[in-house]
Design an enzyme around this catalytic site. Structure first.
Site, short mmCIF file in Angstrom:
data_model
loop_
_atom_site.label_atom_id
_atom_site.label_comp_id
_atom_site.label_asym_id
_atom_site.label_seq_id
_atom_site.Cartn_x
_atom_site.Cartn_y
_atom_site.Cartn_z
N CYS A 195 0.83 -1.22 0.00
CA CYS A 195 0.00 0.00 0.00
C CYS A 195 0.86 1.26 0.00
CB CYS A 195 -0.97 0.03 1.19
SG CYS A 195 -2.22 -1.24 1.08
N ALA A 196 2.02 1.16 -0.62
CA ALA A 196 2.89 2.33 -0.78
C ALA A 196 3.51 2.20 -2.18
CB ALA A 196 3.95 2.36 0.31
#
Ligand SMILES: Cc1ncc(COP(=O)(O)O)c(C=O)c1O
Length: 459
Positions: A380-381
């Protein structure tokens, strides 16, 4: 609080000092190669196991559970006291200013979306591209500037200062920054970034999702305007999070959710409509029945961590980090991902790639053949991991075959993370497993199922 419920709440909120074991220490999992091993939970950055103390405190409270802020009964009053005491405990844990508000939310994502919904009109937002999506994405309705990934902490401050110097100095502005990266574990120069923000008339919110479980966070000392974190990463997996900080923007904003609890008075107007007086306290953004167990579990974790002492916890974690880093350094095929370099201070979160291996395949083998739970992917980055990998993947490779030949770029990474309650054996098993997999290869065949790499048990 009445004397009797105050005393009872005190009993339920019993002393939670002492060591910090976590649940799941004895859980065994099957190996695809046969037999069972105790599970090595090395994915704390996603969700940490519950502290035994948190579990015990919640269990001790459970029989007294009652509605918050709405019941006349004894247990309802006790639960209300417990909820409000939890707010005070969190304020102490974060070393908040006198007039700060502590709002209970569902998670860090929820907290940052709440703040995004409370931005004053025309607010400019500054955020590094390196942030977790929870910090990167909630600002889409504001005038948001995404700053390039810095390669040193100093550069982070300089990049921010440059961006702020160019901003419209009249309007409000907010900087959003992480305390510790969920990809590299590296600590960000929060105090310096806060000073830069304030020097340019901007405010700053700290995403402490990965920092608060590992290091003390002082709102006053860091001089940040807000802090957000999640219970489930702080050993309190009961569905709550926190947004704490300045009251003015929160008070001026429309309630995050409209409903009971947020409203003080609701009246019918002569024209048939409805007038609402909203609370000005944290309750304004906590409409609906509050998650008292979630809030209490966070308070319990805050007390447990404080009483165990962050000096002790940090020293222990440094020992584990050293073991992992030294172990991985002995494997030339492994590249640990870093923005700020080898010597950067960090928490117990490390991501890496292995030359010639698909990360999903590697993580699946760690689980199936060694009973080790890590995470693979882009965490999620996406922008940060792609920057670190030097890649721009659209698709993930099939897991059976290596995704990248030695020396080529990987499409995704493997993350190992740990903290309170992690025994040496877990990180030792992990390092030995990495060495063995690199040296001998996987002992089992794997295939892709629903986008995930899984052991092929069809034969
Ligand atoms: C740095 C960081 N911020 C925010 C989040 C989002 O946390 P949650 O999923 O609890 O909302 C995470 C989750 O991994 C994170 O690592």
């Amino acid at each position: 609080m009445s004397v009797s419920t105050a005393a009872a709440a005190q009993t339920v909120c019993r002393d939670i000092s002492g060591a910090l074991p976590v649940l799941g220490r004895d859980v065994t999992v099957p190996l695809v190669t046969g037999g069972e091993v105790t599970y090595a939970a090395l994915d704390y950055a996603a969700s940490a196991p519950a502290l035994q103390r948190v579990w015990d405190d919640v269990a001790a409270y459970a029989p007294y559970y009652g509605s918050v802020h709405r019941g006349a009964g004894y247990l309802s009053q006790l639960s209300t006291d417990l909820f409000e005491n939890s707010r005070r405990t969190v304020a102490e844990f974060l070393d908040c200013r006198e007039d700060d508000q502590v709002v209970f939310t569902r998670s860090t994502t929820d907290s940052l979306n709440l703040l995004a919904a409370a931005l004053p009109a025309g607010c400019q937002v500054f955020v590094f591209e390196t942030e977790h999506h929870a910090s990167l994405l909630p600002w889409q309705n504001a005038r948001v500037s995404y700053l390039d990934a810095p390669r040193t902490p100093r550069q982070a401050v300089e990049n921010l200062e440059r961006a702020l110097a160019d901003r419209d100095p009249q309007g409000p502005a907010l900087v959003c920054v992480t305390g510790a990266s969920n990809v590299t574990g590296e600590l960000w120069p929060v105090r310096e970034l806060a000073a830069a923000a304030h020097a340019h008339g901007a405010r700053i919110v700290l995403d402490a999702a990965q920092l608060a479980p590992h290091h003390p966070v002082s709102v006053r000392d860091l001089d940040v305007d807000w802090v957000a974190f999640s219970g489930h990463k702080l050993y309190a997996p009961f569905g709550s999070g926190v947004l704490a900080g300045r009251a003015d923007w929160l008070r001026a904003a429309e309630p995050y959710l409209a409903g009971g609890g947020a409203s003080r008075k609701v009246t019918r107007r002569a024209d048939g409509g409805v007038d609402v007086e909203w609370h000005e306290s944290a309750a304004r953004h906590e409409a609906g029945s509050p998650n008292v167990i979630g809030a209490y579990s966070i308070a319990s974790a805050c007390k447990a961590l404080t009483e165990a002492g962050f000096d002790t916890l940090v020293a222990r974690e440094e020992h584990l980090i050293r073991k992992v880093r030294e172990g991985l350094a002995e494997v030339p095929q492994v590249r640990v991902l870093s923005l700020f370099g080898d010597d950067a201070p960090r928490v117990g979160v490390l991501s890496f790639v292995v030359d010639g291996w698909n990360s999903s395949h590697f993580a699946a083998a760690l689980s199936a053949e060694y009973g080790i739970g890590v995470r693979d992917g882009l965490f999620c980055a996406h922008p940060l991991v792609r920057t670190l990998l030097g890649s721009d993947p659209q698709t993930q490779g099939e897991c059976g075959a290596p995704e990248a030949a030695p020396g080529e770029k990987s499409l995704n990474a493997i993350r190992v993370s740990f903290g309170a309650g992690t025994p040496d054996e877990h990180v030792e098993r992990f390092v030995n497993a990495v060495k063995e997999l690199v040296r001998d290869g996987a002992r089992w065949n794997y295939r892709t199922e629903d986008g995930r790499c899984v052991p092929d048990t069809s034969a």
